[in-house]
Structures are given as structure tokens and as C-alpha cells.
Write a protein that holds these residues in place. Structure first.
Motif, PDB file in Angstrom:
ATOM      1  N   GLU A 113      23.143  58.379  59.869  1.00 42.99           N
ATOM      2  CA  GLU A 113      22.988  58.471  58.415  1.00 42.99           C
ATOM      3  C   GLU A 113      23.851  57.442  57.696  1.00 42.99           C
ATOM      4  O   GLU A 113      23.469  56.908  56.655  1.00 42.99           O
ATOM      5  N   MET A 114      25.012  57.150  58.263  1.00 40.39           N
ATOM      6  CA  MET A 114      25.904  56.163  57.653  1.00 40.39           C
ATOM      7  C   MET A 114      25.260  54.771  57.673  1.00 40.39           C
ATOM      8  O   MET A 114      25.433  53.989  56.730  1.00 40.39           O
ATOM      9  N   ASP A 115      24.494  54.462  58.709  1.00 35.88           N
ATOM     10  CA  ASP A 115      23.791  53.178  58.767  1.00 35.88           C
ATOM     11  C   ASP A 115      22.763  53.079  57.636  1.00 35.88           C
ATOM     12  O   ASP A 115      22.602  52.018  57.028  1.00 35.88           O
ATOM     13  N   ILE A 116      22.081  54.187  57.363  1.00 39.08           N
ATOM     14  CA  ILE A 116      21.114  54.202  56.255  1.00 39.08           C
ATOM     15  C   ILE A 116      21.847  53.977  54.938  1.00 39.08           C
ATOM     16  O   ILE A 116      21.433  53.153  54.115  1.00 39.08           O
ATOM     17  N   ARG A 117      22.936  54.687  54.730  1.00 36.53           N
ATOM     18  CA  ARG A 117      23.698  54.555  53.476  1.00 36.53           C
ATOM     19  C   ARG A 117      24.224  53.134  53.297  1.00 36.53           C
ATOM     20  O   ARG A 117      24.145  52.569  52.206  1.00 36.53           O
ATOM     21  N   ASN A 118      24.794  52.571  54.371  1.00 44.14           N
ATOM     22  CA  ASN A 118      25.331  51.210  54.283  1.00 44.14           C
ATOM     23  C   ASN A 118      24.234  50.207  53.960  1.00 44.14           C
ATOM     24  O   ASN A 118      24.416  49.323  53.122  1.00 44.14           O
ATOM     25  N   SER A 119      23.105  50.352  54.628  1.00 48.53           N
ATOM     26  CA  SER A 119      21.985  49.454  54.377  1.00 48.53           C
ATOM     27  C   SER A 119      21.493  49.596  52.941  1.00 48.53           C
ATOM     28  O   SER A 119      21.219  48.597  52.265  1.00 48.53           O
ATOM     29  N   ARG A 120      21.403  50.820  52.458  1.00 46.49           N
ATOM     30  CA  ARG A 120      20.941  51.064  51.086  1.00 46.49           C
ATOM     31  C   ARG A 120      21.907  50.446  50.069  1.00 46.49           C
ATOM     32  O   ARG A 120      21.477  49.874  49.070  1.00 46.49           O
TER      33      ARG A 120
END
Length: 195
Positions: A132-139
């Protein structure tokens, strides 16, 4: 009424137990769409985490048997257009992830409230993990979050190409610009886009 009860089942703490009871009692044979496609019930994993709405459940049902469209599930279960859009968006995100992995284009299209639903779908259907952190960082690194943030629109393109008439090329051109901006290949500035 049936849709409301099944929605409650998938929202609750005891989804696993509920799915097991449905399978044991063979209630699925009396549920919309499952009557015609009982194999979907057999494919339904026991480990389905609770969801916030019925959209992710419809997406899951569809992904278990893609021949049954989301439109069919929604019609049979008498769901709203909002549920339909949610299911379509999530099914698209899942299929995109399976083909391309987690990238900017996926995160750009993924509604933040769908993050957990996508993570769960990928885990239960493919035994893969999305952080989920990868999604947040990418966003957080996206140059734009919505098409309406583009520095150009169809009117700009028509002014730049006066010999061309409105048509499908406009949508394609805007989507190409949008994709290049999302991937960081193009700055979201009118003069950069025009070049």
C-alpha cells in the motif's frame, strides 16, 4: 433484499464463515447469476476480506468467471450504476496490474478508496502482494491526478490544428498527452505540449 443481505455478509467480520455456510447449504443455487453459473460459487475463495461496498464483490465474481460480464452481475443483482462503475474500475485495475504491474498509469486511474480492494483482489486471486505504501508514494509523485488538471483541452487542439474537425482523434490525442504527462515524459504546460 438478497443484494442487501449479501452486501452485509461481505461487509461483516465473518465473511469466511458466511461463504462456507453458503457453500455447505447450497444457497448459491438460489442466488441471482449463481443459478446459471454455479461454478463461480465453487471458485469463490474462503479467504475474502470484508469490503466497504458491493462493487468489489461484483468485481471478484466477474474475475472468477470473466465470461459473465459486470453488466450481467449488476443487472441480475439489481445494483446501482455507482456499484457498476466501482466494479468496472476495480476489474480494470486488477487486469491492468496483472499485465503491467504497479505503475503510474494504474495509480492515476485507481481511486484511493479502491487501494485496499485491489490489494485484496490481487492477493486472493493471484497470491501476489501489492504494498500500500508503494501505491501512496506513486500517487504522491503523480504530476496530475485527474484529466481536468491537464493544461490543454479539446479546444486548444482544434486551435492548433484548424484543418482538422472534431472527432475521435481528439480523445486519442488528449489521452496520449495525458499518459505522457502521467509517465513524466511531458510537462503539463501548454507550450511544452504544443511542441
Amino acid at each position: 433484499r438478497i443484494t442487501n443481505e449479501i452486501t452485509k455478509l461481505f461487509r461483516g467480520e465473518y465473511v469466511k464463515r458466511g461463504i462456507q455456510y453458503i457453500k455447505i447449504t447450497e444457497i448459491g443455487a438460489h442466488l441471482p447469476t449463481f443459478k446459471q453459473h454455479p461454478e463461480v460459487m465453487d471458485r469463490l475463495p474462503d479467504e475474502v476480506p470484508p469490503t466497504t461496498s458491493f462493487g468489489p464483490v461484483i468485481a471478484l465474481f466477474h474475475l472468477l468467471k470473466p465470461e459473465v460480464t459486470i453488466a450481467n452481475w449488476v443487472k441480475d443483482w439489481k445494483c446501482s450504476n455507482e456499484i457498476k462503475k466501482e466494479a468496472e474500475s476495480l476489474a480494470w485495475a486488477y487486469n491492468y496490474f496483472i499485465k503491467n504491474g504497479l505503475d503510474q498509469w494504474l495509480v492515476y486511474h485507481l481511486h484511493q478508496q479502491q487501494d485496499q480492494n485491489l490489494i485484496h483482489l490481487v492477493r486472493i486471486l493471484d497470491n501476489k502482494t501489492i504494498n500500500e505504501m508503494d501505491i501512496r508514494n506513486s500517487r504522491s509523485q503523480l504530476p496530475i491526478r485527474h484529466q481536468k488538471e491537464l493544461a490543454i483541452n479539446g479546444h486548444d487542439l482544434l486551435q492548433w490544428f484548424p484543418e482538422r474537425k472534431q472527432g475521435p482523434w481528439l480523445k486519442h490525442a488528449i489521452q496520449t498527452v495525458e499518459k505522457n504527462i502521467v509517465y513524466g515524459k511531458l510537462k503539463n504546460k501548454k507550450d511544452h505540449i504544443k511542441e
